[in-house]
Scaffold this motif. Structure first.
Motif, PDB file in Angstrom:
ATOM      1  N   GLY A  98      23.083   5.486 -15.317  1.00 37.14           N
ATOM      2  CA  GLY A  98      22.151   4.378 -15.144  1.00 37.14           C
ATOM      3  C   GLY A  98      22.716   3.289 -14.264  1.00 37.14           C
ATOM      4  N   LEU A  99      23.983   2.926 -14.534  1.00 41.10           N
ATOM      5  CA  LEU A  99      24.612   1.895 -13.710  1.00 41.10           C
ATOM      6  C   LEU A  99      24.745   2.336 -12.256  1.00 41.10           C
ATOM      7  CD1 LEU A  99      27.438   0.578 -16.091  1.00 41.10           C
ATOM      8  CD2 LEU A  99      25.422  -0.669 -15.295  1.00 41.10           C
ATOM      9  N   PHE A 100      25.109   3.607 -12.060  1.00 40.58           N
ATOM     10  CA  PHE A 100      25.280   4.117 -10.693  1.00 40.58           C
ATOM     11  C   PHE A 100      23.974   3.992  -9.899  1.00 40.58           C
ATOM     12  CE2 PHE A 100      24.872   7.972  -7.949  1.00 40.58           C
ATOM     13  CZ  PHE A 100      25.724   7.544  -6.930  1.00 40.58           C
ATOM     14  N   VAL A 101      22.874   4.444 -10.500  1.00 40.19           N
ATOM     15  CA  VAL A 101      21.591   4.377  -9.798  1.00 40.19           C
ATOM     16  C   VAL A 101      21.135   2.930  -9.646  1.00 40.19           C
ATOM     17  CG1 VAL A 101      19.162   5.044  -9.881  1.00 40.19           C
ATOM     18  CG2 VAL A 101      20.930   6.658 -10.584  1.00 40.19           C
ATOM     19  N   LEU A 102      21.358   2.111 -10.667  1.00 39.07           N
ATOM     20  CA  LEU A 102      20.920   0.721 -10.626  1.00 39.07           C
ATOM     21  C   LEU A 102      21.671  -0.070  -9.553  1.00 39.07           C
ATOM     22  CD1 LEU A 102      18.985  -1.253 -11.960  1.00 39.07           C
ATOM     23  CD2 LEU A 102      20.794  -1.850 -13.579  1.00 39.07           C
ATOM     24  N   VAL A 103      22.979   0.171  -9.426  1.00 39.28           N
ATOM     25  CA  VAL A 103      23.762  -0.517  -8.386  1.00 39.28           C
ATOM     26  C   VAL A 103      23.420   0.019  -6.999  1.00 39.28           C
ATOM     27  CG1 VAL A 103      26.099  -0.917  -7.515  1.00 39.28           C
ATOM     28  CG2 VAL A 103      25.645  -1.064  -9.970  1.00 39.28           C
ATOM     29  N   LEU A 104      23.087   1.314  -6.949  1.00 40.61           N
ATOM     30  CA  LEU A 104      22.820   1.959  -5.668  1.00 40.61           C
ATOM     31  C   LEU A 104      21.432   1.622  -5.122  1.00 40.61           C
ATOM     32  CD1 LEU A 104      24.093   3.981  -3.667  1.00 40.61           C
ATOM     33  CD2 LEU A 104      22.983   5.812  -4.944  1.00 40.61           C
ATOM     34  N   ALA A 105      20.451   1.428  -6.003  1.00 40.63           N
ATOM     35  CA  ALA A 105      19.058   1.279  -5.568  1.00 40.63           C
ATOM     36  C   ALA A 105      18.840   0.134  -4.568  1.00 40.63           C
ATOM     37  CB  ALA A 105      18.154   1.094  -6.793  1.00 40.63           C
TER      38      ALA A 105
ATOM     39  N   VAL B 142      29.225   6.498   8.053  1.00 45.08           N
ATOM     40  CA  VAL B 142      30.421   6.275   7.226  1.00 45.08           C
ATOM     41  C   VAL B 142      30.158   5.159   6.227  1.00 45.08           C
ATOM     42  CG1 VAL B 142      32.861   5.641   7.251  1.00 45.08           C
ATOM     43  CG2 VAL B 142      31.929   7.110   9.052  1.00 45.08           C
ATOM     44  N   MET B 143      29.479   4.102   6.672  1.00 47.28           N
ATOM     45  CA  MET B 143      29.176   2.996   5.761  1.00 47.28           C
ATOM     46  C   MET B 143      28.226   3.440   4.649  1.00 47.28           C
ATOM     47  SD  MET B 143      28.831  -0.174   8.476  1.00 47.28           S
ATOM     48  CE  MET B 143      28.572  -1.416   7.215  1.00 47.28           C
ATOM     49  N   ALA B 144      27.299   4.349   4.945  1.00 47.93           N
ATOM     50  CA  ALA B 144      26.402   4.872   3.907  1.00 47.93           C
ATOM     51  C   ALA B 144      27.196   5.622   2.841  1.00 47.93           C
ATOM     52  CB  ALA B 144      25.356   5.784   4.542  1.00 47.93           C
ATOM     53  N   ALA B 145      28.186   6.412   3.283  1.00 43.66           N
ATOM     54  CA  ALA B 145      29.031   7.120   2.318  1.00 43.66           C
ATOM     55  C   ALA B 145      29.830   6.132   1.473  1.00 43.66           C
ATOM     56  CB  ALA B 145      29.968   8.070   3.059  1.00 43.66           C
ATOM     57  N   LEU B 146      30.292   5.054   2.090  1.00 42.11           N
ATOM     58  CA  LEU B 146      31.046   4.041   1.342  1.00 42.11           C
ATOM     59  C   LEU B 146      30.148   3.316   0.338  1.00 42.11           C
ATOM     60  CD1 LEU B 146      33.279   2.508   4.171  1.00 42.11           C
ATOM     61  CD2 LEU B 146      34.032   3.890   2.225  1.00 42.11           C
ATOM     62  N   VAL B 147      28.870   3.139   0.678  1.00 38.95           N
ATOM     63  CA  VAL B 147      27.931   2.507  -0.261  1.00 38.95           C
ATOM     64  C   VAL B 147      27.820   3.341  -1.529  1.00 38.95           C
ATOM     65  CG1 VAL B 147      25.483   1.990  -0.648  1.00 38.95           C
ATOM     66  CG2 VAL B 147      26.603   1.228   1.451  1.00 38.95           C
ATOM     67  N   VAL B 148      27.674   4.654  -1.356  1.00 38.31           N
ATOM     68  CA  VAL B 148      27.573   5.543  -2.518  1.00 38.31           C
ATOM     69  C   VAL B 148      28.873   5.519  -3.322  1.00 38.31           C
ATOM     70  CG1 VAL B 148      27.249   7.927  -3.254  1.00 38.31           C
ATOM     71  CG2 VAL B 148      25.890   6.999  -1.363  1.00 38.31           C
ATOM     72  N   ALA B 149      30.013   5.600  -2.627  1.00 38.13           N
ATOM     73  CA  ALA B 149      31.312   5.585  -3.317  1.00 38.13           C
ATOM     74  C   ALA B 149      31.517   4.279  -4.065  1.00 38.13           C
ATOM     75  CB  ALA B 149      32.430   5.804  -2.303  1.00 38.13           C
ATOM     76  N   GLN B 150      31.153   3.176  -3.435  1.00 30.57           N
ATOM     77  CA  GLN B 150      31.322   1.870  -4.073  1.00 30.57           C
ATOM     78  C   GLN B 150      30.465   1.768  -5.336  1.00 30.57           C
ATOM     79  OE1 GLN B 150      31.136  -1.535  -1.381  1.00 30.57           O
ATOM     80  NE2 GLN B 150      29.959  -2.661  -2.905  1.00 30.57           N
ATOM     81  N   SER B 151      29.225   2.224  -5.252  1.00 26.96           N
ATOM     82  CA  SER B 151      28.340   2.177  -6.432  1.00 26.96           C
ATOM     83  C   SER B 151      28.883   3.052  -7.556  1.00 26.96           C
ATOM     84  CB  SER B 151      26.924   2.637  -6.034  1.00 26.96           C
ATOM     85  OG  SER B 151      26.397   1.806  -5.035  1.00 26.96           O
ATOM     86  N   TRP B 152      29.369   4.242  -7.206  1.00 31.73           N
ATOM     87  CA  TRP B 152      29.913   5.136  -8.226  1.00 31.73           C
ATOM     88  C   TRP B 152      31.135   4.527  -8.881  1.00 31.73           C
ATOM     89  CZ3 TRP B 152      34.463   7.788  -9.157  1.00 31.73           C
ATOM     90  CH2 TRP B 152      34.397   8.801 -10.130  1.00 31.73           C
ATOM     91  N   LEU B 153      32.026   3.912  -8.097  1.00 33.17           N
ATOM     92  CA  LEU B 153      33.239   3.304  -8.653  1.00 33.17           C
ATOM     93  C   LEU B 153      32.895   2.124  -9.558  1.00 33.17           C
ATOM     94  CD1 LEU B 153      35.512   3.432  -5.474  1.00 33.17           C
ATOM     95  CD2 LEU B 153      35.870   4.697  -7.614  1.00 33.17           C
ATOM     96  N   ILE B 154      31.930   1.310  -9.166  1.00 30.47           N
ATOM     97  CA  ILE B 154      31.519   0.187 -10.030  1.00 30.47           C
ATOM     98  C   ILE B 154      30.970   0.712 -11.352  1.00 30.47           C
ATOM     99  CG2 ILE B 154      29.835  -1.686 -10.271  1.00 30.47           C
ATOM    100  CD1 ILE B 154      30.103  -2.183  -7.266  1.00 30.47           C
ATOM    101  N   ALA B 155      30.121   1.729 -11.273  1.00 26.86           N
ATOM    102  CA  ALA B 155      29.569   2.304 -12.504  1.00 26.86           C
ATOM    103  C   ALA B 155      30.669   2.899 -13.372  1.00 26.86           C
ATOM    104  CB  ALA B 155      28.520   3.362 -12.143  1.00 26.86           C
ATOM    105  N   ARG B 156      31.620   3.561 -12.761  1.00 27.99           N
ATOM    106  CA  ARG B 156      32.722   4.176 -13.515  1.00 27.99           C
ATOM    107  C   ARG B 156      33.567   3.118 -14.214  1.00 27.99           C
ATOM    108  NH1 ARG B 156      36.154   8.708 -13.017  1.00 27.99           N
ATOM    109  NH2 ARG B 156      37.504   8.669 -14.871  1.00 27.99           N
ATOM    110  N   ILE B 157      33.897   2.064 -13.503  1.00 25.44           N
ATOM    111  CA  ILE B 157      34.750   1.010 -14.085  1.00 25.44           C
ATOM    112  C   ILE B 157      34.037   0.323 -15.248  1.00 25.44           C
ATOM    113  CG2 ILE B 157      35.812  -1.237 -13.611  1.00 25.44           C
ATOM    114  CD1 ILE B 157      36.251  -0.216 -10.714  1.00 25.44           C
ATOM    115  N   VAL B 158      32.764  -0.043 -15.031  1.00 28.25           N
ATOM    116  CA  VAL B 158      32.024  -0.767 -16.083  1.00 28.25           C
ATOM    117  C   VAL B 158      31.788   0.121 -17.290  1.00 28.25           C
ATOM    118  CG1 VAL B 158      29.847  -1.900 -16.647  1.00 28.25           C
ATOM    119  CG2 VAL B 158      30.933  -2.317 -14.428  1.00 28.25           C
ATOM    120  N   SER B 159      31.385   1.357 -17.064  1.00 25.83           N
ATOM    121  CA  SER B 159      31.088   2.247 -18.204  1.00 25.83           C
ATOM    122  C   SER B 159      32.350   2.576 -18.987  1.00 25.83           C
ATOM    123  CB  SER B 159      30.421   3.528 -17.712  1.00 25.83           C
ATOM    124  OG  SER B 159      31.302   4.256 -16.865  1.00 25.83           O
TER     125      SER B 159
END
Length: 566
Positions: free
Chosen positions: A287-294, A38-55
């Protein structure tokens, strides 16, 4: 502990013995993996949301309510991730408490039930260190290492899949560089294993030394040697400090290596993303999504590496625990069954080629021995120190399983039994035993004597004490913990009285005595010898004193194995 056991336990991420023997560990692992997923899924969701907000904010696209909703969702994801982390810690702490309680109970039960062992019984100081600060090492093992291990099994896989879906080149880069972190983690683990094992052994030696000094403090004080022990304790303590500081230096160094590898790996992904965004081959959000996720792909592995020290120390402790529980010190496994012991009145005990050897020792504790103990007779075992007299008594009591040979009991009716087939509890009810160092419990003299026959009357206790040459030991005299207020001679006479009472009122038909008259004066020894003769049961006595040997009906001289001198 054998080096094989150390290496086998320390090189595995998770000791399989913990999983097999502990239901708490199995349920904890299932819960831990579920939470990590569940935490792994939240990591992906969190990275996607950060990328979405910033972009969206940077490009100025999209309605404001959508950005606000993404911010709220991000806050929820962050809180959920923090909450799951807290739940993971609580579950880990409770699992550690349950496992430690279970292991302590099993070790204590194993040491108290007198089951036969394939090696020497562990020293009390080592057991105290193991059950106290030793098992406490499992707290960090469960609270830090195993949660990190669960995350390392799920988060990197989920991150690589998500990154590959968003940008195949970044996903491949992460998948290629991730094994480098694992490789360096393994190399660090091999370096850490030996250092952590040495630190645990230094701590055990410190406990042994301190315990030995306490045990002999009275003698050292009498001879004015107590002050000299200060230097010895200081030296052992200094070695423990050096090993501890060495382990800490290695821990910081290994953490630095893992951080460096992870940083370089993330930098490779970041450079590739930056160049493609500048050239217009990748969108800012991707780019932001992958960069935050890596970084989250490497973080669990770095945590596993940094907490490997907790793993190594915890598994060293587990190795010692299972050495006690499983008897890994060597020799063949005991095969005692549930057949009740026969009546030993009139029984003949035959020792046929019995040998006891311990792993790591070139000389056997008991060389091949064959002898016959006739019923109703006093048999004296003699021989030089180290020839195995006390070990033979331990074999007859069932405390040690023979490496080779067997012990056969031929009852009065002609029926033969192999000791390896008999239930130990019923076998020991037929025997009165006096060890070299008799055990004494806190209470009264009478209570300690009655351990041999709980239903005995006060007159029976008084008579047993008198026949053991201890009329001066009042039955209601208080006995401190471990018999601290009794002399060695008083403890021995109390043990002889207990054995006599066990014969008279407890149903025992065989007496096994290891130096029962050592330290007694001639008059008291004479009284003990008379009582043993009058017991009219089978008596086996380990003896060095000539008077006790002269009283025996049969004298069996054991020979020392090659390399042992008297």
């Amino acid at each position: 502990m054998s080096s094989t056991a150390v290496q086998a336990g320390s090189t595995r991420p998770l000791d399989p013995r913990l999983v097999r023997r502990s239901r708490a560990v199995r349920s904890y692992l299932v819960t831990s993996v579920a939470l990590a997923t569940v935490m792994a899924a939240l990591v992906v969701a969190q990275s996607w949301l950060i990328a979405r907000i910033v972009s969206d904010g940077f490009e100025g696209s999209g309605p404001v309510p959508a950005v606000t909703a993404a911010v709220v969702a991000l806050a929820v994801a962050v809180l959920a991730r923090a909450g799951l982390g807290w739940i993971h810690e609580v579950v880990s702490a409770r699992a550690a408490v349950r496992v430690k309680t279970q292991l302590r109970d099993e070790v204590v039960a194993s040491l108290l039930d007198g089951a036969p062992r394939r090696g020497p019984r562990p020293e009390s100081s080592h057991v105290v260190t193991l059950l106290g600060p030793g098992l406490d090492k499992l707290d960090t093992y469960f609270a830090r290492y195993l949660p990190a291990l669960a995350l390392a099994l799920t988060v990197p896989a989920v991150v690589i899949v998500a990154a590959f879906v968003a940008d195949p080149l970044s996903g491949v880069t992460i998948a290629v560089t991730l094994p480098l972190t694992v490789l360096f983690m393994v190399l660090v683990g091999y370096m850490t294993r030996d250092r952590t094992e040495r630190r645990w052994r230094a701590m055990v030696r410190l406990g042994h030394h301190f315990s030995d000094v306490l045990d002999g403090l009275v003698v050292l004080k009498v001879f004015g040697r107590s002050r000299n022990q200060t230097k010895g304790i200081a030296e052992v303590g200094e070695r423990n400090r050096e090993e501890t500081m060495g382990a800490l230096r290695l821990a910081f160094l290994s953490s630095f290596v893992l951080e460096l590898v992870a940083t370089i790996s993330v930098a490779l992904v970041a450079v590739s993303i930056g160049l493609r965004i500048v050239e217009g081959h990748m969108s800012l959000m991707t780019g932001l999504f992958v960069l935050v996720l890596a970084p989250d792909a490497y973080l669990p592995l770095r945590q596993v590496g940094s907490h490997f020290h907790d793993s190594a120390e915890g598994q060293s402790v587990a190795d010692d625990v299972y050495e006690i529980l499983d008897g890994e010190a060597g020799g063949r496994a005991p095969t005692y069954r549930d057949h009740p012991a026969p009546d030993l009145t009139g029984a003949t005990i035959a020792v046929d080629g019995v040998t006891v050897s311990y792993e790591g020792r070139s000389i056997p504790a008991l060389p091949p021995t064959t002898l016959t103990i006739e019923p109703g007779r006093v048999t004296a075992l003699t021989g030089p120190s180290g020839c195995g007299k006390s070990t033979l008594v331990d074999v007859l009591m069932g405390f040690v399983a023979p490496t080779a040979g067997r012990v056969t009991i031929r009852a009065a009716d002609g029926t033969s039994y192999d000791l390896a087939d008999l239930d130990l509890a019923s076998w020991r009810t037929r025997i009165a035993w006096v060890p070299q160092v008799p055990g004494v419990l806190e209470g009264t003299i009478a209570a300690n004597v009655r351990l041999g026959a709980p239903d005995a009357s006060d007159d029976d206790v008084t008579r047993a004490l008198r026949d053991a040459g201890a009329p001066d030991l009042h039955p209601w005299r208080e006995v401190h913990e471990a018999g601290a207020n009794l002399s060695a001679g008083e403890r021995r006479r109390l043990a002889v009285a207990r054995a006599l009472l066990r014969v008279r009122r407890g149903g025992a038909a065989v007496m096994l005595l290891d130096e029962p008259t050592a330290g007694l004066d001639a008059a008291t020894e004479r009284e003990v010898r008379r009582s043993l003769r009058d017991a009219r049961v089978t008596v086996v006595v380990v003896a060095h004193r000539s008077a006790l040997v002269a009283d025996a009906d049969t004298v069996i001289a054991l020979t020392a194995p090659t390399g042992v001198t008297a």
